[in-house]
Write an enzyme that holds these catalytic residues in place. Structure first.
Site, PDB file in Angstrom:
ATOM      1  N   HIS A 137     111.472  -5.218  15.763  1.00  0.00           N
ATOM      2  CA  HIS A 137     110.656  -4.065  16.156  1.00  0.00           C
ATOM      3  C   HIS A 137     109.281  -4.435  16.688  1.00  0.00           C
ATOM      4  O   HIS A 137     108.485  -3.566  17.025  1.00  0.00           O
ATOM      5  CB  HIS A 137     110.510  -3.110  14.965  1.00  0.00           C
ATOM      6  N   GLY A 177      98.805   4.259  10.089  1.00  0.00           N
ATOM      7  CA  GLY A 177     100.124   4.865  10.304  1.00  0.00           C
ATOM      8  C   GLY A 177     100.312   5.263  11.760  1.00  0.00           C
ATOM      9  O   GLY A 177     101.377   5.060  12.341  1.00  0.00           O
ATOM     10  N   ARG A 191      95.856   5.446  16.555  1.00  0.00           N
ATOM     11  CA  ARG A 191      94.685   4.950  15.811  1.00  0.00           C
ATOM     12  C   ARG A 191      94.536   3.450  16.031  1.00  0.00           C
ATOM     13  O   ARG A 191      93.416   2.932  16.099  1.00  0.00           O
ATOM     14  CB  ARG A 191      94.832   5.233  14.318  1.00  0.00           C
ATOM     15  N   GLY A 194      94.668   4.692   5.970  1.00  0.00           N
ATOM     16  CA  GLY A 194      95.398   5.941   6.168  1.00  0.00           C
ATOM     17  C   GLY A 194      94.690   7.112   5.539  1.00  0.00           C
ATOM     18  O   GLY A 194      93.571   6.992   5.037  1.00  0.00           O
ATOM     19  N   THR A 195      95.374   8.249   5.573  1.00  0.00           N
ATOM     20  CA  THR A 195      94.838   9.449   4.929  1.00  0.00           C
ATOM     21  C   THR A 195      95.663   9.740   3.678  1.00  0.00           C
ATOM     22  O   THR A 195      96.784   9.245   3.525  1.00  0.00           O
ATOM     23  CB  THR A 195      94.891  10.660   5.867  1.00  0.00           C
ATOM     24  N   MET A 250     101.992   8.080   1.531  1.00  0.00           N
ATOM     25  CA  MET A 250     103.429   7.862   1.710  1.00  0.00           C
ATOM     26  C   MET A 250     103.842   6.409   2.003  1.00  0.00           C
ATOM     27  O   MET A 250     104.984   6.189   2.409  1.00  0.00           O
ATOM     28  CB  MET A 250     103.951   8.793   2.822  1.00  0.00           C
ATOM     29  N   SER A 291      92.021  13.503   3.345  1.00  0.00           N
ATOM     30  CA  SER A 291      92.087  14.466   4.459  1.00  0.00           C
ATOM     31  C   SER A 291      92.335  15.887   3.982  1.00  0.00           C
ATOM     32  O   SER A 291      92.116  16.846   4.729  1.00  0.00           O
ATOM     33  CB  SER A 291      93.209  14.059   5.413  1.00  0.00           C
ATOM     34  N   ASP A 292      92.824  16.025   2.740  1.00  0.00           N
ATOM     35  CA  ASP A 292      93.117  17.361   2.209  1.00  0.00           C
ATOM     36  C   ASP A 292      93.159  17.261   0.683  1.00  0.00           C
ATOM     37  O   ASP A 292      93.192  16.162   0.137  1.00  0.00           O
ATOM     38  CB  ASP A 292      94.445  17.903   2.761  1.00  0.00           C
TER      39      ASP A 292
HETATM   40  N1  HPA Z   1     100.846  14.246   1.024  1.00  0.00           N
HETATM   41  C1  HPA Z   1     101.315  13.089   1.470  1.00  0.00           C
HETATM   42  N2  HPA Z   1     100.660  12.331   2.309  1.00  0.00           N
HETATM   43  C2  HPA Z   1      99.456  12.731   2.721  1.00  0.00           C
HETATM   44  C3  HPA Z   1      98.920  13.930   2.291  1.00  0.00           C
HETATM   45  C4  HPA Z   1      99.643  14.723   1.394  1.00  0.00           C
HETATM   46  O1  HPA Z   1      99.204  15.804   0.982  1.00  0.00           O
HETATM   47  N3  HPA Z   1      97.714  14.068   2.896  1.00  0.00           N
HETATM   48  C5  HPA Z   1      97.530  12.981   3.663  1.00  0.00           C
HETATM   49  N4  HPA Z   1      98.584  12.161   3.559  1.00  0.00           N
END
Ligand code: HPA
Length: 234
Positions: free
Chosen positions: A4, A20, A24, A89-90, A180, A203-204
């Site tokens: 790959h 990811g 980016r 990553g986020t 993840m 990010s959240d």
């Molecule tokens: N879940 C999984 N992966 C993520 C999330 C989430 O809420 N936010 C950013 N990556």
């Protein structure tokens, strides 16, 4: 060359940043690296090598989730002898004191993934960060005036969980954030005897249901990239 990643031997640096999102990877190469050369475009999973403060660094997109990062990390460690792999990553916050835009450094990763269940025949493995990379990243972040949060994360296979309350189990056991990929990266680094670290921008929040705007994510992400690049060349 591997399945790959189509790169010549020696085209990938010993230290690789792993976002990811392949775009980016492109952004990092264009913004931070000198003399950047794109070595991979297979499946648009871009990879670049260039110089950061005169030292060779690569940046390779991994895609989302454990199966995808597994492919790239396996090939980077096995076929390109990568020594230091730093995921950027986020993640979603699982604790009240983990705020939007916080930088989380993952000491270890729990997982609900099937990958290690298959790999270890039902036994448990403890995917953990490289301590030297962790210390370097923590010190670099503090030197830049950031206050990184250091602790465990959960690497989940399910962005859209069937049970919307499931995250609370991991929160109860102290996990700071959900993402993840990290459990697989740390497991493969252990297998190949290399060093790995995950730096995550929040990010959240699953606690407060707040999310960051695209602009806020970009700013926080840029800070994290600088910490990752300093760690990569250390
Ligand atoms: N879940 C999984 N992966 C993520 C999330 C989430 O809420 N936010 C950013 N990556």
């Amino acid at each position: 060359m591997s399945t790959h990643i189509v790169a010549q031997t020696g085209a990938i640096a010993e230290a690789v940043l792993l976002p990811g999102d392949p775009l980016r990877a492109k952004f990092i190469a264009e913004t931070f690296l000198e003399q950047a050369v794109q070595y991979n475009a297979v499946r648009n999973m871009f990879g670049y090598t260039g110089l950061y403060k005169g030292k060779k660094v690569s940046v390779q997109g991994t895609g989302m989730g454990i199966p995808s990062i597994s492919i790239y990390a396996n090939e980077l460690f096995r076929d390109y002898q990568v020594k230091r792999a730093i995921r950027i990553g986020t993640a979603g916050a699982l604790q009240e004191n983990i705020r939007l835009r916080d930088l989380v450094i993952a000491t270890a990763a729990s997982t609900d993934s099937g990958a290690n269940k298959v790999r270890f025949g039902g036994r448990d493995f403890a995917p953990a960060a490289s301590f030297p990379l962790l210390k370097t990243a923590f010190d670099a972040a503090v030197a830049k005036g950031y206050q990184p949060k250091v602790g465990t994360v959960i690497s989940s296979d399910m962005f859209y969980a069937e049970d919307p309350e499931e995250w609370k189990l991991w929160a109860k056991f102290g996990c700071l954030a959900v993402e993840m990929e990290t459990a697989e990266l740390y497991t493969l680094a252990a297998k190949y005897r290399r060093e790995a670290l995950a730096l995550l921008t929040i990010s959240d929040s699953l606690v407060s249901h707040e999310t960051t705007s695209a602009e806020e994510r970009q700013t926080a992400f840029t800070r994290m990239m600088e910490v990752a690049l300093e760690t990569a060349i250390s």
